[in-house]
Design an enzyme around this catalytic site. Sequence first.
Site, short mmCIF file in Angstrom:
data_model
loop_
_atom_site.label_atom_id
_atom_site.label_comp_id
_atom_site.label_asym_id
_atom_site.label_seq_id
_atom_site.Cartn_x
_atom_site.Cartn_y
_atom_site.Cartn_z
N TRP A 138 12.75 -4.95 -7.52
CA TRP A 138 11.38 -5.43 -7.36
C TRP A 138 10.79 -5.60 -8.77
O TRP A 138 10.88 -4.66 -9.59
CB TRP A 138 10.62 -4.39 -6.54
CG TRP A 138 9.20 -4.72 -6.22
CD1 TRP A 138 8.73 -5.87 -5.67
CD2 TRP A 138 8.08 -3.87 -6.41
NE1 TRP A 138 7.38 -5.78 -5.50
CE2 TRP A 138 6.96 -4.57 -5.95
CE3 TRP A 138 7.93 -2.58 -6.91
CZ2 TRP A 138 5.68 -4.03 -5.98
CZ3 TRP A 138 6.66 -2.03 -6.95
CH2 TRP A 138 5.55 -2.75 -6.48
N ASP A 220 12.34 4.56 -3.43
CA ASP A 220 11.30 3.62 -3.02
C ASP A 220 11.58 3.20 -1.57
O ASP A 220 12.56 2.50 -1.30
CB ASP A 220 11.33 2.41 -3.97
CG ASP A 220 10.15 1.48 -3.74
OD1 ASP A 220 9.52 1.60 -2.68
OD2 ASP A 220 9.88 0.63 -4.60
N ALA A 222 10.11 1.25 1.21
CA ALA A 222 9.07 0.31 1.66
C ALA A 222 9.46 -0.37 2.97
O ALA A 222 8.65 -1.08 3.56
CB ALA A 222 8.82 -0.74 0.58
N LYS A 256 4.68 -2.71 5.27
CA LYS A 256 5.51 -3.61 6.07
C LYS A 256 5.73 -3.07 7.48
O LYS A 256 5.62 -3.80 8.45
CB LYS A 256 6.88 -3.82 5.43
CG LYS A 256 6.93 -3.69 3.94
CD LYS A 256 6.52 -4.95 3.23
CE LYS A 256 6.51 -4.69 1.73
NZ LYS A 256 6.23 -5.83 0.94
C1 LMR Z 1 7.32 -8.26 -2.26
O1 LMR Z 1 8.31 -7.82 -2.86
O2 LMR Z 1 7.19 -9.47 -1.99
C2 LMR Z 1 6.25 -7.32 -1.78
O3 LMR Z 1 6.63 -6.01 -2.00
C3 LMR Z 1 4.89 -7.66 -2.28
C4 LMR Z 1 4.65 -7.21 -3.69
O4 LMR Z 1 3.65 -6.52 -3.91
O5 LMR Z 1 5.40 -7.56 -4.60
#
Ligand code: LMR
Length: 420
Positions: A138, A220, A222, A256
Amino acid sequence: MAMNPYLAKLPALKMDSILETAQLAKADNHPQKIDVVVGAYRDGNAKPYILPSVLEAERRLLAQLAAGQRNKEYEPTEGFQPFCEAAVKLLYGSDLPPMDTIAKLAALSGTGAVRIAAAVFAATAPAGSTIYCSKETWPNHFPVARQSGFKNCVSYRYFEPKTKGLDYDGMMSDLAGAAPGSVVIVHGAGHNPTGVDLSTAQWDQFASIAKSKQWFVILDSAYQGYASGDLERDGYGARALARAKVFSASCQSFAKNMGLYGDRCGCVAFLAWDKAAATRVLNYAKAAVARPMYSSPPIIGYRIAHIVLTDPVLRPQWELELQAMSARIRRVRKILFDELQRLKTPGKWDHVVSQIGMFSYLGITTADVDALRLRYHIYMLPEGRVSMAGLNDESAVRFARALDDVLRNPQAKKQQPSKL
Ligand code: LMR
């Protein structure tokens, strides 16, 4: 007017590729636009989705507010603790360590949780320690780590472009030299952006090495519930770390899996393995990180999540809703894959169905991504990450046809390149 010289000293920064591309997509009003940029669930009509269980919980909270049973006074700095307890029970299940050995704070979604974890570990790590992230990750992980005080941010191998799967040997060999006290960020389930996860055996091995090498692990989390549709299976990595008694921080986001994106609902939980250590960590996180940054978290999202997680009717309802969302994503993966097969699109596409969670990492070039945008109004990350949740049965077919055209037709790539 000339810019104030002090302000002019600020570096001119851009937002990361996710937010930049999301803005481009928003500005395009073409009726055939396909926006698969941000990892956010969309319903079958590509519209934002409010889970019925979440709506019911929020209704109850509003009714309590109207009846004077609640108010809007400040939360304590550590946030609504019954929510944190329900959150860690969800993640660790039967491997949950004793509650009083865990330092837990309600955090501003996953980002806020990682920010608190990194700031605490920056203070515990020996001077000059390194924080490690998977090679594709990310894009906010390293900025969060740097702002939390880490100067050495290093990538470990993770994604193998040839197989479009996991390079576990590369990962472990890159981490082999990580000194005691180093911090390693891993993704719990549904790796962002690649959709490639560790197997259960690999998790067990990683956890036992992390323990013996005395790393601090930031998990992490998510996408619990999105990777396999099964909350327990998606919590395997967290549970492996708990069983091996690794000093770790889990960073849960309910953006999410409950659709609480804008409510910023997350939890950071440090497994400290001792009551006094948990108190020390909690007090540091509160006094040195949370209080100087935002003082106390907001009220509403955590209470919604707490109701959904603990109510005997809403909890099973939520699990079904989550399964339906995750099943819809698997269905559009299959539709996209089938159409690519039917068209005999150049390349191998098995990874579209073998990768899991919200994202598919297509393995196409930035030039292909540019051509898809310019020719077909299809928006995804420049590295070829597609948020599968943004597709539906119809757009998945259109997406496959556009991809087929771009990969076959060199003319398609001769248009203006992207500015991204
Ligand atoms: C993403 O990876 O698209 C999401 O987690 C939104 C973000 O905040 O980056």
